[in-house]
Design a protein around this motif. Structure first.
Motif, mmCIF file in Angstrom:
data_model
loop_
_atom_site.group_PDB
_atom_site.id
_atom_site.type_symbol
_atom_site.label_atom_id
_atom_site.label_comp_id
_atom_site.label_asym_id
_atom_site.label_seq_id
_atom_site.Cartn_x
_atom_site.Cartn_y
_atom_site.Cartn_z
ATOM 1 N N GLU A 1 0.829 -1.217 0.000
ATOM 2 C CA GLU A 1 0.000 0.000 0.000
ATOM 3 C C GLU A 1 0.863 1.266 0.000
ATOM 4 N N THR A 2 2.011 1.189 0.661
ATOM 5 C CA THR A 2 2.873 2.371 0.779
ATOM 6 C C THR A 2 3.492 2.791 -0.548
ATOM 7 N N GLU A 3 3.463 1.925 -1.543
ATOM 8 C CA GLU A 3 4.086 2.237 -2.822
ATOM 9 C C GLU A 3 3.077 2.683 -3.879
ATOM 10 N N LEU A 4 1.807 2.813 -3.494
ATOM 11 C CA LEU A 4 0.755 3.149 -4.455
ATOM 12 C C LEU A 4 0.463 4.644 -4.470
ATOM 13 N N ALA B 1 6.054 5.003 -9.571
ATOM 14 C CA ALA B 1 6.707 5.254 -10.856
ATOM 15 C C ALA B 1 5.719 5.094 -12.006
ATOM 16 N N ALA B 2 4.873 4.066 -11.936
ATOM 17 C CA ALA B 2 3.882 3.837 -12.983
ATOM 18 C C ALA B 2 2.836 4.939 -12.997
ATOM 19 N N ALA B 3 2.421 5.395 -11.825
ATOM 20 C CA ALA B 3 1.417 6.454 -11.735
ATOM 21 C C ALA B 3 1.919 7.758 -12.367
ATOM 22 N N GLU B 4 3.178 8.091 -12.105
ATOM 23 C CA GLU B 4 3.736 9.324 -12.661
ATOM 24 C C GLU B 4 3.780 9.273 -14.187
ATOM 25 N N ARG B 5 4.230 8.152 -14.722
ATOM 26 C CA ARG B 5 4.333 8.041 -16.174
ATOM 27 C C ARG B 5 2.961 7.943 -16.833
ATOM 28 N N PHE B 6 2.002 7.292 -16.156
ATOM 29 C CA PHE B 6 0.666 7.197 -16.727
ATOM 30 C C PHE B 6 0.017 8.584 -16.783
ATOM 31 N N THR B 7 0.215 9.381 -15.750
ATOM 32 C CA THR B 7 -0.332 10.737 -15.748
ATOM 33 C C THR B 7 0.264 11.559 -16.886
ATOM 34 N N PHE C 1 6.288 6.254 -22.936
ATOM 35 C CA PHE C 1 6.023 6.449 -21.510
ATOM 36 C C PHE C 1 6.219 5.149 -20.720
ATOM 37 N N ASN C 2 6.907 4.194 -21.331
ATOM 38 C CA ASN C 2 7.255 2.911 -20.697
ATOM 39 C C ASN C 2 6.053 2.007 -20.443
ATOM 40 N N PHE D 1 3.085 -1.166 -17.087
ATOM 41 C CA PHE D 1 4.294 -0.343 -16.986
ATOM 42 C C PHE D 1 5.519 -1.253 -16.869
ATOM 43 N N VAL D 2 6.537 -0.964 -17.687
ATOM 44 C CA VAL D 2 7.801 -1.716 -17.635
ATOM 45 C C VAL D 2 8.956 -0.719 -17.694
ATOM 46 N N GLY D 3 8.858 0.318 -16.856
ATOM 47 C CA GLY D 3 9.820 1.405 -16.930
ATOM 48 C C GLY D 3 10.890 1.418 -15.869
ATOM 49 N N ASP D 4 10.974 0.381 -15.033
ATOM 50 C CA ASP D 4 12.067 0.282 -14.074
ATOM 51 C C ASP D 4 12.409 -1.192 -13.880
ATOM 52 N N ARG D 5 13.446 -1.434 -13.098
ATOM 53 C CA ARG D 5 13.929 -2.809 -12.951
ATOM 54 C C ARG D 5 12.891 -3.726 -12.330
ATOM 55 N N ASP D 6 12.207 -3.248 -11.298
ATOM 56 C CA ASP D 6 11.254 -4.106 -10.601
ATOM 57 C C ASP D 6 10.104 -4.515 -11.510
ATOM 58 N N SER D 7 9.562 -3.564 -12.264
ATOM 59 C CA SER D 7 8.442 -3.890 -13.151
ATOM 60 C C SER D 7 8.885 -4.834 -14.268
ATOM 61 N N LEU D 8 10.077 -4.605 -14.794
ATOM 62 C CA LEU D 8 10.580 -5.463 -15.867
ATOM 63 C C LEU D 8 10.767 -6.892 -15.371
ATOM 64 N N GLU D 9 11.366 -7.038 -14.188
ATOM 65 C CA GLU D 9 11.565 -8.372 -13.630
ATOM 66 C C GLU D 9 10.237 -9.024 -13.251
ATOM 67 N N THR D 10 9.302 -8.222 -12.781
ATOM 68 C CA THR D 10 8.000 -8.768 -12.385
ATOM 69 C C THR D 10 7.332 -9.515 -13.530
#
Length: 270
Positions: A109-112, A126-132, A225-226, A248-257
């Protein structure tokens, strides 16, 4: 003994009695010994031929083994899809799947962060910023992107799967064609979002969304926008086509996920 009566041997005749002068007689030609440089050229030529033969066979084997058709049971797939399949980890076993869906952890929750004004739909920061940023860019081009769904808890997915399944009297396998079981949805990650076109609400969560200005704009601009389409047509994961579902695949965590979880044996929807 007097040899005077013996016929004299004409000059130039051989002692063997034939009539070929010894000076003109052919002698067996001696084969020249190969020089060191000659052997070297021979071995270099042989080795070059062998290497070319082996390389040609290896190239033919690789072409047959990893051609796009071999990755999808014979059907040709786009380059991006082929790359995704090639990156799929060998360690992902079918036992990791449930009704064809891959497991995902729920985002903290803290990362949303919200992507709607009322805060009801959220993504990871990170995804929220790029989506906006992407939504603002689309609006500047005359396209109004509507967000239908973002992060979902496992509990929310519980109703979407079991609750609606019961309401519609569906079998589990039938329900799994359109919705992932709880714990197996990309929406748990906080990186996935469902979008729509405000000018054509009748296409919400329908394949016909692919005919809207919003989808056309996303296909041309989302990568800047990744964001990428999670499940294009004939995707190597085997998930049903969902033109409204982007991730979103714009950082390491999302890409690995997503790319560590992918496997060509997965099936059905998200």
């Amino acid at each position: 003994m007097n040899n005077a009566g013996s016929p004299r041997k004409p000059p130039g005749l051989s002692a063997h009695g034939d009539d070929i002068p010894e000076a003109l007689r052919e002698t067996p030609a001696l084969k020249p010994k190969p020089t060191r440089s000659g052997w070297r050229l021979f071995w270099w030529g042989f080795m070059g031929f062998a290497i070319a033969l082996i390389a040609g066979g290896l190239a033919a084997w690789l072409t047959q083994s990893i051609s796009p058709g071999s990755l999808t049971g014979g059907a040709a797939i786009p380059l991006q899809a082929g790359l995704q399949a090639a990156l799929a980890p060998a360690g992902t076993q079918s036992s990791d799947l449930l009704l064809g869906h891959l497991p995902y952890e729920e985002a903290p929750e803290t990362e949303l962060a919200p992507i709607t004004t009322d805060g009801s739909i959220r993504l990871r920061q990170a995804a929220a910023e790029r989506f906006t940023e992407m939504s603002n860019a689309a609006r500047a081009d005359g396209v109004d992107l509507v967000t239908i769904s973002g992060f979902r808890t496992v509990e929310e997915q519980q109703y979407l799967f079991f609750g609606i399944q019961a309401e519609q009297g569906q079998a589990s396998t039938e329900r799994a064609e359109v919705s992932a079981p709880p714990g197996y949805s990309e929406h748990h990650t906080g990186y996935a979002v469902d979008v729509a076109d405000s000018s054509q609400p009748e296409t919400d969560l329908e394949i016909s969304f692919e005919n809207t200005p919003a989808f056309k704009w996303l296909k041309e601009n989302a990568a800047y926008f990744n964001f990428e389409l999670s499940f294009p047509e004939n995707n190597p994961q085997g998930v049903s086509y969902e033109p409204w579902h982007w991730r979103f695949v714009g950082d390491r965590d999302s890409l690995e996920t997503f790319y560590k979880a992918r496997t060509p044996t997965a099936r059905l929807g998200s």
